[in-house]
Design a protein around this motif. Structure first.
Motif, short mmCIF file in Angstrom:
data_model
loop_
_atom_site.label_atom_id
_atom_site.label_comp_id
_atom_site.label_asym_id
_atom_site.label_seq_id
_atom_site.Cartn_x
_atom_site.Cartn_y
_atom_site.Cartn_z
N LEU A 172 0.86 -1.19 0.00
CA LEU A 172 0.00 0.00 0.00
C LEU A 172 0.88 1.23 0.00
CD1 LEU A 172 -2.69 -0.16 2.85
CD2 LEU A 172 -3.09 -0.31 0.39
N ILE A 173 0.42 2.26 -0.70
CA ILE A 173 1.03 3.58 -0.54
C ILE A 173 -0.05 4.47 0.04
CG2 ILE A 173 2.15 5.52 -1.72
CD1 ILE A 173 3.73 2.89 -1.93
N GLU A 174 0.31 5.16 1.13
CA GLU A 174 -0.64 6.12 1.69
C GLU A 174 -0.18 7.52 1.31
OE1 GLU A 174 -1.64 5.84 5.87
OE2 GLU A 174 -2.41 7.88 5.90
N ILE A 175 -1.06 8.25 0.69
CA ILE A 175 -0.75 9.61 0.22
C ILE A 175 -1.56 10.59 1.07
CG2 ILE A 175 -0.85 11.17 -1.77
CD1 ILE A 175 -0.87 8.44 -3.47
N VAL A 176 -0.88 11.46 1.77
CA VAL A 176 -1.55 12.35 2.72
C VAL A 176 -1.36 13.81 2.31
CG1 VAL A 176 -1.69 13.00 5.17
CG2 VAL A 176 -1.01 10.68 4.54
N THR A 177 -2.44 14.54 2.25
CA THR A 177 -2.32 15.96 1.89
C THR A 177 -1.98 16.79 3.12
OG1 THR A 177 -4.60 16.57 2.38
CG2 THR A 177 -4.16 15.69 0.18
N LYS A 178 -1.44 17.97 2.89
CA LYS A 178 -1.38 18.97 3.95
C LYS A 178 -2.80 19.50 4.12
CE LYS A 178 3.38 20.08 3.09
NZ LYS A 178 4.41 20.97 2.58
N PRO A 179 -3.07 20.21 5.21
CA PRO A 179 -4.43 20.74 5.34
C PRO A 179 -4.77 21.62 4.13
CG PRO A 179 -3.23 20.96 7.40
CD PRO A 179 -2.23 20.53 6.36
N ILE A 180 -5.94 21.38 3.57
CA ILE A 180 -6.37 22.14 2.38
C ILE A 180 -7.32 23.24 2.87
CG2 ILE A 180 -7.49 22.00 0.11
CD1 ILE A 180 -6.97 18.90 0.30
N THR A 181 -6.90 24.50 2.70
CA THR A 181 -7.70 25.62 3.22
C THR A 181 -8.17 26.49 2.06
OG1 THR A 181 -5.72 26.97 3.41
CG2 THR A 181 -6.33 25.71 5.35
N GLY A 182 -9.08 27.37 2.37
CA GLY A 182 -9.46 28.40 1.40
C GLY A 182 -10.39 27.92 0.30
N THR A 183 -10.97 26.73 0.43
CA THR A 183 -11.83 26.24 -0.65
C THR A 183 -13.28 26.63 -0.43
OG1 THR A 183 -12.10 24.11 0.44
CG2 THR A 183 -10.35 24.28 -1.19
N GLY A 184 -13.62 27.08 0.79
CA GLY A 184 -14.97 27.57 1.07
C GLY A 184 -16.06 26.62 0.64
N SER A 185 -17.04 27.18 -0.09
CA SER A 185 -18.20 26.37 -0.46
C SER A 185 -17.83 25.26 -1.43
CB SER A 185 -19.25 27.26 -1.12
OG SER A 185 -18.71 27.81 -2.31
N ARG A 186 -16.62 25.35 -2.01
CA ARG A 186 -16.24 24.33 -3.00
C ARG A 186 -15.51 23.15 -2.40
NH1 ARG A 186 -14.82 26.97 -8.73
NH2 ARG A 186 -15.93 25.11 -9.37
N ALA A 187 -15.39 23.12 -1.07
CA ALA A 187 -14.63 22.05 -0.42
C ALA A 187 -15.05 20.64 -0.87
CB ALA A 187 -14.72 22.19 1.10
N PRO A 188 -16.37 20.33 -0.90
CA PRO A 188 -16.74 18.96 -1.29
C PRO A 188 -16.30 18.64 -2.73
CG PRO A 188 -18.61 20.10 -0.27
CD PRO A 188 -17.55 21.12 -0.50
N GLU A 189 -16.42 19.64 -3.59
CA GLU A 189 -16.05 19.48 -4.99
C GLU A 189 -14.53 19.30 -5.13
OE1 GLU A 189 -17.46 23.03 -6.90
OE2 GLU A 189 -16.56 22.44 -8.80
N VAL A 190 -13.78 20.07 -4.33
CA VAL A 190 -12.32 19.96 -4.38
C VAL A 190 -11.89 18.57 -3.92
CG1 VAL A 190 -10.16 20.77 -3.31
CG2 VAL A 190 -11.87 22.44 -4.11
N ALA A 191 -12.55 18.07 -2.87
CA ALA A 191 -12.20 16.74 -2.37
C ALA A 191 -12.40 15.69 -3.45
CB ALA A 191 -13.06 16.41 -1.14
N ARG A 192 -13.53 15.78 -4.11
CA ARG A 192 -13.83 14.82 -5.18
C ARG A 192 -12.84 14.94 -6.34
NH1 ARG A 192 -19.12 13.14 -7.99
NH2 ARG A 192 -18.32 12.32 -9.91
N ALA A 193 -12.58 16.19 -6.75
CA ALA A 193 -11.70 16.41 -7.89
C ALA A 193 -10.28 15.94 -7.58
CB ALA A 193 -11.71 17.88 -8.29
#
Ligand code: ADP
Ligand code: MG
Ligand code: ZN
Length: 501
Positions: A172-193
């Motif tokens: 397995l490779i686990e890929i971890v993001t840094k905290p993603i900020t500033g996406t506001g109302s688009r957060a769910p969309e950013v997560a999916r994309a």
């Protein structure tokens, strides 16, 4: 179960709070063998048939590192613009769980193989968000528990549990993001994309089959909220194993509305793992989150450190394929596509299919036309992916060639495609079997032209008088008489010739 009243309206959530995301993606590598032993790395199989003393954690068994697994990890790191460690180690993450026979997971902790990268993610409207990558580290998968007898498939209420260790030790490779900020109302969309872009990237690297439905790509979504404009992050929850792109988006959105309701009510968010329920799109409380200290990490004594030479890293960098984002840019330029046309192509998942059709000799425009309209509609009405339609790019290219050579009209070509989709054979066979060839024999056409002109003498006069547009009615009559099997352009030429206009 949370009642709807415990959720805040989404518009109000984004007005009052800023969301912070953290995405952890686990990807199972497609190596032939497991990470630390020679057992087959295959999905499924009779339970407990791909096991050995090492992946069963029997006393005295020793791990041997899979070199191909390290190679894939480095290639993933490079594709994610990461730095590759000069020297790193595995660590033992200690905890007890029945599907993990060693009672520790061989993982990496503070010395990941890849770190400090980023992935650019393009949203549906073209906006690009840069997601920073904290690290990508190597570890092993666990076995699988099957809880039998309960209503939910979970351990609670089950009569007994079964264990299958075939998956134990799969790389397995686990890929971890840094905290993603500033996406506001688009957060769910950013997560999916993000997950979608990462999946495309991993597929292009050919390191995994990236099947979310089979668990070879899994996403845990961390979400927290802070009051609008605040700088200190709120407490996060981690929603586990969200197993489709749509679920990633829904899970993030749901957590935002749930957490906002708790916070607005003066409550506190508990740091915990949560489970996503596919059926109603909610999350429910799992276990209280362990902290790193709970795991008593320590360097794995049975494996030597990994020190990839810079030379090897550069060799691997040279093996990186054209990445999906670069490929899209190149294709857009080569096929002269507007942003909108490119987006349509991406939305129906037709890029590879069109590229293969062009490869087989069709022009980009025509290839695109077939896949994005007729075939996309067909896939849609059948409820299957475009790529799963029973027609190949080569066959589509052949139909296009038959139209170009004048053997088929566009209308007949559609029938041929229907025939291929219905399993009637190759395009040429369908043409033969259904008798779809264009009537290209001028004498046959002329007879039909003469008949149509005789039937509508007033129109014949108009054409003769110079009103060439009037020929349309005669063309229509000839097409009807030949059951659509005439080439309209040729018919028009013959009409003009005949009346001597
Ligand atoms: P864990 O071991 O708890 O899974 P990881 O470090 O592997 O922790 O992953 C935590 C993820 O959550 C990372 O992507 C990190 O950037 C993100 N994260 C950290 N703090 C927050 C926060 N307050 N809100 C949202 N995400 C966070
Ligand atoms: Mg984690
Ligand atoms: Zn094994």
């Amino acid at each position: 179960m949370t009642a709807v009243a415990d959720l805040m309206d989404y518009a109000e959530v984004v007005e009052r709070y800023d969301p912070v995301l953290g995405l952890e993606v686990h990807v199972e590598l497609n190596t032939n063998t497991k990470m630390f032993c020679g057992c087959a790395n295959e999905f499924g199989g009779e339970p407990n048939t791909h096991v050995c003393p090492t992946c069963l954690g029997l006393p005295g068994a020793l791990p041997v590192l899979n070199g191909k697994g390290v190679e894939s990890a480095i290639r993933i790191g490079l594709a994610l613009n990461c730095e590759i460690a000069e020297w790193c180690r595995f660590a033992r993450k200690n905890y007890f769980y029945p599907d993990m026979p060693k009672n520790f997971q061989t993982s990496q902790y503070d010395e990941p193989i890849a770190f400090n990268g980023y992935l650019d993610v393009t949203l549906d409207d073209g906006e690009v968000v840069r997601v920073e990558i904290e690290r990508a580290h190597m570890e092993e998968d666990t076995g699988k528990s099957l809880h039998v007898g309960g209503a939910t498939g979970r351990i609670h209420g089950a009569d007994y549990s079964l264990l299958d260790y075939n998956r134990a030790g799969v790389p397995l490779i686990e890929i971890v993001t840094k905290p993603i900020t500033g996406t506001g109302s688009r957060a769910p969309e950013v997560a999916r994309a993000y997950v979608s872009t990462l999946r495309d990237l991993l597929r292009a690297l050919d390191v995994s089959d990236v099947r979310m439905d089979q668990g070879s790509l899994r996403c845990d979504a961390n979400v927290s909220l802070m009051p609008r404009g605040a700088t200190e992050f709120g407490t996060r929850t981690e929603t586990k194993n969200v197993n489709s792109l749509r679920s990633v988006e829904r899970a993030v959105r749901y957590e935002m509305t749930r957490q906002a309701a708790v916070l607005a009510d003066g409550g506190k968010i508990k740091q915990e793992t949560r489970h996503f329920q596919e059926a109603d799109g909610t999350t429910s409380s799992g276990r209280t989150k362990e902290t790193a200290e709970d795991y008593r990490y320590f360097p794995e004594p049975d494996l030597v450190p990994i020190a990839p030479s810079r030379e090897w890293v550069e060799q691997l960098r040279a093996t990186l394929p054209e990445l999906p984002s670069e490929r899209r840019k190149r294709i857009q330029a080569e096929w002269s596509l507007s942003d909108e046309a490119l987006r349509d192509l991406l939305n129906v998942g037709a890029v590879d299919l069109v590229a293969a059709t062009v490869e087989a000799g069709a022009s980009p425009n025509e290839a695109r036309g077939w896949w994005v309209s007729t075939l996309a509609q067909e896939a849609n009405s059948r409820g299957v992916e475009l790529a799963d339609l029973p027609i190949t790019p080569k066959q589509v290219a052949e139909v296009i060639a038959l139209v170009s050579s004048g053997e088929l009209t566009n209308k007949l070509a559609k029938e041929v495609v229907q025939g291929v989709l219905a399993g009637e054979g190759e395009p040429r066979e369908v043409v033969e079997k259904r008798g779809l060839k264009v009537v290209s024999d001028d004498s046959a056409l002329l007879a039909a032209v003469d008949e149509a002109l005789a039937a509508q003498p007033d129109i014949a006069d108009k054409i003769r008088g110079g009103k060439v547009q009037a020929a349309g009615a005669i063309v229509g009559a000839v097409m009807k008489a030949t059951k659509g099997q005439a080439d309209a352009k040729r018919v028009r030429e013959l009409i003009i010739e005949r009346v001597g206009a």
